[in-house]
Scaffold this motif. Sequence first.
Motif, short mmCIF file in Angstrom:
data_model
loop_
_atom_site.label_atom_id
_atom_site.label_comp_id
_atom_site.label_asym_id
_atom_site.label_seq_id
_atom_site.Cartn_x
_atom_site.Cartn_y
_atom_site.Cartn_z
N THR A 1 0.84 -1.20 0.00
CA THR A 1 0.00 0.00 0.00
C THR A 1 0.87 1.25 0.00
O THR A 1 0.65 2.19 -0.77
CB THR A 1 -0.93 0.00 1.24
OG1 THR A 1 -1.59 -1.25 1.30
CG2 THR A 1 -1.96 1.10 1.15
N ILE B 1 -10.22 -6.49 0.52
CA ILE B 1 -9.13 -5.63 1.00
C ILE B 1 -8.12 -5.38 -0.13
O ILE B 1 -7.63 -4.27 -0.29
CB ILE B 1 -8.47 -6.24 2.26
CG1 ILE B 1 -9.50 -6.25 3.39
CG2 ILE B 1 -7.24 -5.46 2.67
CD1 ILE B 1 -9.07 -6.98 4.64
N VAL B 2 -7.84 -6.41 -0.92
CA VAL B 2 -6.93 -6.21 -2.06
C VAL B 2 -7.53 -5.20 -3.03
O VAL B 2 -6.85 -4.30 -3.52
CB VAL B 2 -6.63 -7.55 -2.77
CG1 VAL B 2 -5.84 -7.31 -4.05
CG2 VAL B 2 -5.85 -8.49 -1.85
N ARG C 1 -11.01 1.08 3.72
CA ARG C 1 -9.74 1.76 3.46
C ARG C 1 -8.69 1.19 4.39
O ARG C 1 -8.98 0.84 5.54
CB ARG C 1 -9.82 3.28 3.68
CG ARG C 1 -10.53 4.04 2.57
CD ARG C 1 -9.80 3.97 1.24
NE ARG C 1 -10.47 4.69 0.19
CZ ARG C 1 -11.52 4.24 -0.52
NH1 ARG C 1 -12.01 3.05 -0.26
NH2 ARG C 1 -12.04 4.97 -1.46
N ILE C 2 -7.47 1.12 3.87
CA ILE C 2 -6.36 0.59 4.66
C ILE C 2 -5.75 1.73 5.49
O ILE C 2 -5.56 2.83 4.98
CB ILE C 2 -5.32 -0.05 3.71
CG1 ILE C 2 -5.96 -1.27 3.03
CG2 ILE C 2 -4.05 -0.44 4.45
CD1 ILE C 2 -5.36 -1.60 1.69
N PHE D 1 -2.27 -6.76 5.25
CA PHE D 1 -2.44 -5.32 5.06
C PHE D 1 -2.52 -4.54 6.37
O PHE D 1 -2.52 -3.32 6.37
CB PHE D 1 -3.70 -5.03 4.22
CG PHE D 1 -3.53 -5.36 2.77
CD1 PHE D 1 -3.04 -4.40 1.89
CD2 PHE D 1 -3.84 -6.61 2.27
CE1 PHE D 1 -2.87 -4.69 0.55
CE2 PHE D 1 -3.67 -6.92 0.94
CZ PHE D 1 -3.19 -5.95 0.07
N LYS E 1 1.32 3.42 -3.59
CA LYS E 1 0.79 4.79 -3.56
C LYS E 1 1.83 5.76 -4.14
O LYS E 1 1.51 6.62 -4.95
CB LYS E 1 0.48 5.15 -2.10
CG LYS E 1 -0.52 6.28 -1.94
CD LYS E 1 -0.72 6.54 -0.46
CE LYS E 1 -2.17 6.45 -0.07
NZ LYS E 1 -2.38 6.51 1.36
N THR F 1 -9.61 -2.87 -2.30
CA THR F 1 -9.48 -1.56 -1.65
C THR F 1 -8.08 -0.99 -1.84
O THR F 1 -7.92 0.19 -2.13
CB THR F 1 -9.77 -1.70 -0.13
OG1 THR F 1 -11.11 -2.16 0.03
CG2 THR F 1 -9.59 -0.39 0.60
N ALA F 2 -7.08 -1.86 -1.68
CA ALA F 2 -5.69 -1.40 -1.83
C ALA F 2 -5.45 -0.85 -3.23
O ALA F 2 -4.79 0.17 -3.40
CB ALA F 2 -4.73 -2.55 -1.52
N GLN G 1 -7.60 0.49 -5.25
CA GLN G 1 -8.28 1.77 -5.37
C GLN G 1 -7.58 2.87 -4.56
O GLN G 1 -7.35 3.97 -5.06
CB GLN G 1 -9.69 1.55 -4.83
CG GLN G 1 -10.66 2.62 -5.19
CD GLN G 1 -12.00 2.31 -4.55
OE1 GLN G 1 -12.18 1.30 -3.84
NE2 GLN G 1 -12.96 3.17 -4.77
N GLN G 2 -7.23 2.54 -3.35
CA GLN G 2 -6.66 3.54 -2.45
C GLN G 2 -5.28 4.02 -2.91
O GLN G 2 -4.92 5.16 -2.69
CB GLN G 2 -6.57 2.93 -1.04
CG GLN G 2 -6.22 3.93 0.06
CD GLN G 2 -6.36 3.27 1.44
OE1 GLN G 2 -6.96 2.20 1.59
NE2 GLN G 2 -5.80 3.90 2.45
#
Lengths: 460, 232
Positions: A224, A264-265, B152-153, B130, A228, A267-268, A270-271
């Motif tokens: 993450t 969660i993956v 959100r992480i 994560f 980013k 989400t990662a 996207q985030q």
Amino acid sequence: MMELFFKPKSVAVVGASGTPGKLGYVIVKNIADSDFDGEVYPVNPKSDEILGYKVYKSLTEIPGEVDLVVTALPTPKITAAAMEECAKKGVKAVIIESAGFAEIGGEGKVIQQQIVDIAKKNNIRVMGPNCSGIVSRNIVTSIYPMTKKVSRGNVVLIGQSGLLAAGMASDIVENESLSVNKVCSIGNKCDVNENDLLEYFGEQDDVDVISMYLENVSDGKNLTRIAKKVAAEKPVIFLNGGRTDAGAKAAMSHTGSIASNSKIVKTAIQQTGMIQADDFGEMKDFAKVFSTQPLPKGNRIAVITLAGSVGVVVSDLCAEHGLELPKLTPDTMEILKDKFDTPVSNPVDLFFSVTKIGFTKTLETTFPDALKDPNIDAAVLILAGFEYTQEAVQKKIIQKIVAEVGKPVVVCMIVGYNKYKNVITDELGKDLPVFPSLISGVKALSKLCEYGIRKHQNQP
Amino acid sequence: MTVNEIISLARKEKRTVLTEIEAKQILQEAGISCTETKLAPTREQAVSLSNEIGYPVVLKVSSVDITHKSDAGGVKVNLKDQAAVETAYDEIMNSCRGQFPDANIEGISVQGMAKSGIEVIIGMTKDPSFGPVLMFGLGGVFVEVLKDVAFRIVPLEKSDANQMINEIQGKKLLEGYRGQDPADIPFLEDMLLKLSAFVDKTPEIKEIDMNPVFAYKEGAVVVDARIILDDE
């Protein structure tokens, strides 16, 4: 440290073979056929010479320093013994290509851990096992025979799989369908993982696009953070396996029971601003669009077509993928009207003009005006496989217009596949992103727009 | 008690589930506003706490062994006077002791009855790879049946908090649907950011449910909360 894998000055192949067809032969042959100009040391106790290189009985017998070791040995046990030799020799980078480790469990898993322990103790970085390493212009360690030299392109592909990454690399290099810089297959990721590579390639100026396939994420928290940073600079395309929720998780909270790993993956992705691919084809297609086309600042699309019905479907697909089809400006409509005798809108239907002045001339006079229109950020050009399309492709009319206007264009091919695929998909496809369906082209363009808009907004 | 004291106590008692009162204390310390909630070990104390907090009040059984408090007959809401509190106290105890004879019941929590607002769920769970992940969604049927939530992480940036609220399908309900008051979205964003900062520095916590949170035109308050610690 990663430099040792990609830019070694010397490489030893442990388990090298003189028998064509054997993995230990293919690796040496691939290195020999690449632009690698350092020392090559095949290691095999039973040979004297392989492909003109002097063969050494063991790693420790090699006179000079060894930057990188590639192993293709028959069993995990022998591989672990080779790791000990690497430590003795002071080697700092090892690619283990053979399989039979953690992926089969049991003893394989135990031996993989032994290898990790040896690596940690001796400060060695290990790629693999169960991988095919690196395909690049400067060095190829793949177990898949290469037929051509790798381009000096701007795309890096990273795959967790062994054979698939190697096969894809071979395909892409053979067909020149993607301007590849490197293909990396990282297998079981016992040490070197996606984060190491993402961070490394994020900093390489000759890499513009990173596209990766992972079956599982090694270290999500760091992914993450790193993704980013890298995705803010260059597009990172991500295909992840295991995307469905496999059974409910035992959790004592609502949150815990809903938050599956696949969510969660997602989400990662996207985030961090990565771009999600849903298929191996998309991994390559998106990379093609991102590596060949400029980034648009908006999502306003012109559709250029020869058939009204196609225009209707493309319009629907654009809307579904968050793209807009605005009206062209009155100035552009006025210019185009003269050429068509009928009112022109968006989608721009070329049919009437083609019947009057022919396809090539129509493209030359219509396409640039529509693409230059200030209401337009990008275009979808639909080509059908006809005799006259061939002429336009051979004269490189489309490439010239796209380069001149400087806005992104994707080409979708409809009908005439049997006869004209080689012309449109293969020939034009070397320069531009060409798709075999409308939906694949529209989807790829929507990803480009999405990323372009985000990057534009984030610019100070 | 401070966060560390609450966690140490739970560790000492060899439990990973915190009581609602403990959970709310921890969240308050993280800067997240919760309904005032106090423990009454006896009926008399329930009455005096109700008088102190002000009517109407809510009574809930306080036991780490009873997960679904409503199903056990362990929740009584909108109690308007002392008599109602006394009756509710006895009914809760009888029902819970009847259904869970082995449960360790420390007493009954007395809390102010929050005026109703838009029901929201905010939660956290820790992924092995994560790390902590936050969840936001509309409460009740929206989370339970439709799973209309966003993740959100951690750590969240301000834009992440904003995006996750905007991402849910039922977003319109937060904007004031059919004359209802809208929810204070900046306040909810702030709650998410505070939760993110808190869980980032508190690795002992495995899961958090703040469910429901009542969101108002101005502000929001956690009405029920659950915190699970990591296994040691």
